[in-house]
Design a protein around this motif. Structure first.
Motif, PDB file in Angstrom:
ATOM      1  N   HIS A 100       0.958  -1.121   0.004  1.00 19.18           N
ATOM      2  CA  HIS A 100      -0.086   0.189   0.234  1.00 19.18           C
ATOM      3  C   HIS A 100       0.869   1.233   0.004  1.00 19.18           C
ATOM      4  O   HIS A 100       1.022   1.869   0.960  1.00 19.18           O
ATOM      5  N   PRO A 101       1.465   1.533  -1.166  1.00 17.13           N
ATOM      6  CA  PRO A 101       2.569   2.414  -1.295  1.00 17.13           C
ATOM      7  C   PRO A 101       2.011   4.013  -1.153  1.00 17.13           C
ATOM      8  O   PRO A 101       0.839   4.198  -1.564  1.00 17.13           O
ATOM      9  N   ARG A 102       3.082   4.910  -0.569  1.00 16.76           N
ATOM     10  CA  ARG A 102       2.582   6.220  -0.419  1.00 16.76           C
ATOM     11  C   ARG A 102       3.912   6.992  -0.824  1.00 16.76           C
ATOM     12  O   ARG A 102       5.084   6.259  -0.852  1.00 16.76           O
ATOM     13  N   VAL A 103       3.588   8.054  -1.246  1.00 18.00           N
ATOM     14  CA  VAL A 103       4.985   8.904  -1.620  1.00 18.00           C
ATOM     15  C   VAL A 103       5.332  10.138  -0.784  1.00 18.00           C
ATOM     16  O   VAL A 103       4.231  10.965  -0.223  1.00 18.00           O
ATOM     17  N   GLU A 104       6.439  10.675  -0.470  1.00 19.10           N
ATOM     18  CA  GLU A 104       6.885  11.641   0.366  1.00 19.10           C
ATOM     19  C   GLU A 104       7.810  12.545  -0.539  1.00 19.10           C
ATOM     20  O   GLU A 104       8.914  12.051  -0.920  1.00 19.10           O
ATOM     21  N   PRO A 105       7.729  13.821  -0.357  1.00 18.14           N
ATOM     22  CA  PRO A 105       8.995  14.705  -1.167  1.00 18.14           C
ATOM     23  C   PRO A 105      10.160  14.787  -0.120  1.00 18.14           C
ATOM     24  O   PRO A 105       9.898  15.131   1.131  1.00 18.14           O
ATOM     25  N   PRO A 133      16.812  16.844  -5.493  1.00 17.72           N
ATOM     26  CA  PRO A 133      15.452  16.439  -5.033  1.00 17.72           C
ATOM     27  C   PRO A 133      15.088  15.070  -5.384  1.00 17.72           C
ATOM     28  O   PRO A 133      15.559  14.414  -6.039  1.00 17.72           O
ATOM     29  N   ALA A 134      14.142  14.716  -4.369  1.00 19.12           N
ATOM     30  CA  ALA A 134      14.066  13.226  -4.509  1.00 19.12           C
ATOM     31  C   ALA A 134      12.569  13.044  -3.677  1.00 19.12           C
ATOM     32  O   ALA A 134      11.934  13.891  -3.329  1.00 19.12           O
ATOM     33  N   MET A 135      11.969  11.599  -3.905  1.00 21.43           N
ATOM     34  CA  MET A 135      11.002  11.277  -3.621  1.00 21.43           C
ATOM     35  C   MET A 135      10.920   9.787  -2.669  1.00 21.43           C
ATOM     36  O   MET A 135      11.856   8.979  -3.461  1.00 21.43           O
ATOM     37  N   GLU A 136      10.539   9.457  -1.531  1.00 22.64           N
ATOM     38  CA  GLU A 136      10.759   8.369  -1.197  1.00 22.64           C
ATOM     39  C   GLU A 136       9.347   7.658  -1.225  1.00 22.64           C
ATOM     40  O   GLU A 136       8.127   8.209  -1.016  1.00 22.64           O
ATOM     41  N   ILE A 137       9.202   6.354  -1.521  1.00 24.09           N
ATOM     42  CA  ILE A 137       7.992   5.662  -1.529  1.00 24.09           C
ATOM     43  C   ILE A 137       8.115   4.728  -0.417  1.00 24.09           C
ATOM     44  O   ILE A 137       8.991   3.809  -0.196  1.00 24.09           O
ATOM     45  N   ILE A 138       7.136   5.195   0.662  1.00 20.76           N
ATOM     46  CA  ILE A 138       6.907   4.272   1.997  1.00 20.76           C
ATOM     47  C   ILE A 138       5.986   3.268   1.611  1.00 20.76           C
ATOM     48  O   ILE A 138       4.952   3.549   1.031  1.00 20.76           O
ATOM     49  N   ASP A 139       6.236   2.060   2.489  1.00 22.19           N
ATOM     50  CA  ASP A 139       5.339   1.199   2.374  1.00 22.19           C
ATOM     51  C   ASP A 139       5.216  -0.018   3.359  1.00 22.19           C
ATOM     52  O   ASP A 139       5.989  -0.981   3.592  1.00 22.19           O
ATOM     53  N   GLU A 233       1.438  10.896   0.628  1.00 23.21           N
ATOM     54  CA  GLU A 233       0.037  10.844  -0.148  1.00 23.21           C
ATOM     55  C   GLU A 233      -0.011   9.420  -0.825  1.00 23.21           C
ATOM     56  O   GLU A 233       1.154   8.519  -1.490  1.00 23.21           O
ATOM     57  N   ALA A 234      -0.958   8.735  -0.761  1.00 21.71           N
ATOM     58  CA  ALA A 234      -1.374   7.405  -1.354  1.00 21.71           C
ATOM     59  C   ALA A 234      -1.199   7.345  -2.864  1.00 21.71           C
ATOM     60  O   ALA A 234      -1.695   8.272  -3.565  1.00 21.71           O
ATOM     61  N   LEU A 235      -0.439   6.478  -3.345  1.00 17.47           N
ATOM     62  CA  LEU A 235      -0.386   6.139  -4.635  1.00 17.47           C
ATOM     63  C   LEU A 235      -1.355   5.230  -5.524  1.00 17.47           C
ATOM     64  O   LEU A 235      -1.985   4.393  -4.543  1.00 17.47           O
ATOM     65  N   ARG A 236      -1.626   5.627  -6.588  1.00 19.62           N
ATOM     66  CA  ARG A 236      -2.562   4.875  -7.380  1.00 19.62           C
ATOM     67  C   ARG A 236      -2.060   4.795  -8.831  1.00 19.62           C
ATOM     68  O   ARG A 236      -1.504   5.616  -9.144  1.00 19.62           O
TER      69      ARG A 236
END
Length: 264
Positions: A100-105, A133-139, A233-236
């Motif tokens: 259930h991945p989410r993304v953070e800046p 600049p980066a984004m992390e996918i947290i899960d 934010e939740a990814l879709r």
């Protein structure tokens, strides 16, 4: 069965959940303390290293003072990064790889010297080669993204993926730079790099202290993910995701990807 067997079983349980893309229940309250949670984290990552992955750096969590107060802690938490977590910038990110991945800046640093002891702010800047600049996918591997502090640390602080943009040597614009996380060109989170410990470079100082406490070091060429600048934010599937840090001539830049496959 001794306690070490129990901790190893916890590491196997978390590692299997990540590999099989399935959520698991939280551990029983009080099953282990924070120190043991980090042992479980490292044991789970070592299983990944045993399958051929490489250590590439670390990620920091609770870099927001408000989040520290909310969780009742007075220091950061941190996790480990491997090469298998890196997603292509500007490419496709298959959400089927996650639960259930989410993304953070975020802001990502690249080290140019070994970090093997506590640093001052001036020393920290000297250890850094570049910033991006980066984004992390947290899960989270736990059902419904619910967990205790010890649970999340054992689960590698929910770290699952990262996307890193173009590297820059311009550190001057990092202080209080605007951060925009966009889905399909629409702002979904807006914030500032000041949310990262007041200034992202302070994350290097904190990372050096955490590494010393764990008896670890970071070699040149390592990544340090400084922590989230906004909420996640939740990814879709089908959404184009972009993070912009700063604006005008002093902007750090942008990083993007297209989410595909199945997801939350």
């Amino acid at each position: 069965m001794n306690m070490q067997d129990t901790w190893n079983e916890a590491a196997v349980r978390l590692d299997d959940a990540a590999r099989e893309r399935r959520g698991i229940a939280q551990f029983e309250p009080g099953a282990f303390d924070l120190a043991r949670a980090y042992e479980i984290q490292r044991a789970a990552i070592e299983r990944r290293i045993g399958r051929g992955e490489r250590h590439v750096g670390i990620k920091l969590g609770f870099t927001s003072r408000a989040k520290m107060i909310q969780m009742g802690v007075d220091s950061l938490i941190w996790g480990l990064l491997t090469d298998a977590m890196i997603e292509e910038e500007g490419g496709l990110v298959d959400l089927a790889r996650y639960i259930h991945p989410r993304v953070e800046p975020e802001v990502c640093f690249l080290t140019r010297k070994t970090i093997d002891g506590p640093l001052t702010a001036l020393e920290a800047a000297d250890r850094i080669e570049a910033v991006a600049p980066a984004m992390e996918i947290i899960d989270s591997r736990y059902l419904d993204f619910k967990f205790s502090l010890e649970d999340v640390v054992a689960d590698n602080c929910s770290s699952a993926g990262l996307v890193v943009g173009a590297w820059s040597r311009d550190f001057d614009g990092l202080a209080n730079a605007g951060v925009r996380l966009q889905f399909d060109g629409r702002d979904v989170q807006v914030g500032s790099t000041a949310a990262i410990l007041g200034h992202p470079l302070r994350s290097i100082v904190q990372a050096s202290r955490l590494l010393q406490g764990a008896g670890m070091s970071l070699p040149p060429g390592s990544l340090i993910m400084a922590g989230a600048a906004t909420a996640a934010e939740a990814l879709r599937p089908g959404v184009h995701v972009q993070c912009q840090i700063g604006s005008g001539a002093g902007a750090l830049g942008r990083v993007a990807f297209l989410a595909t496959g199945a997801g939350a």
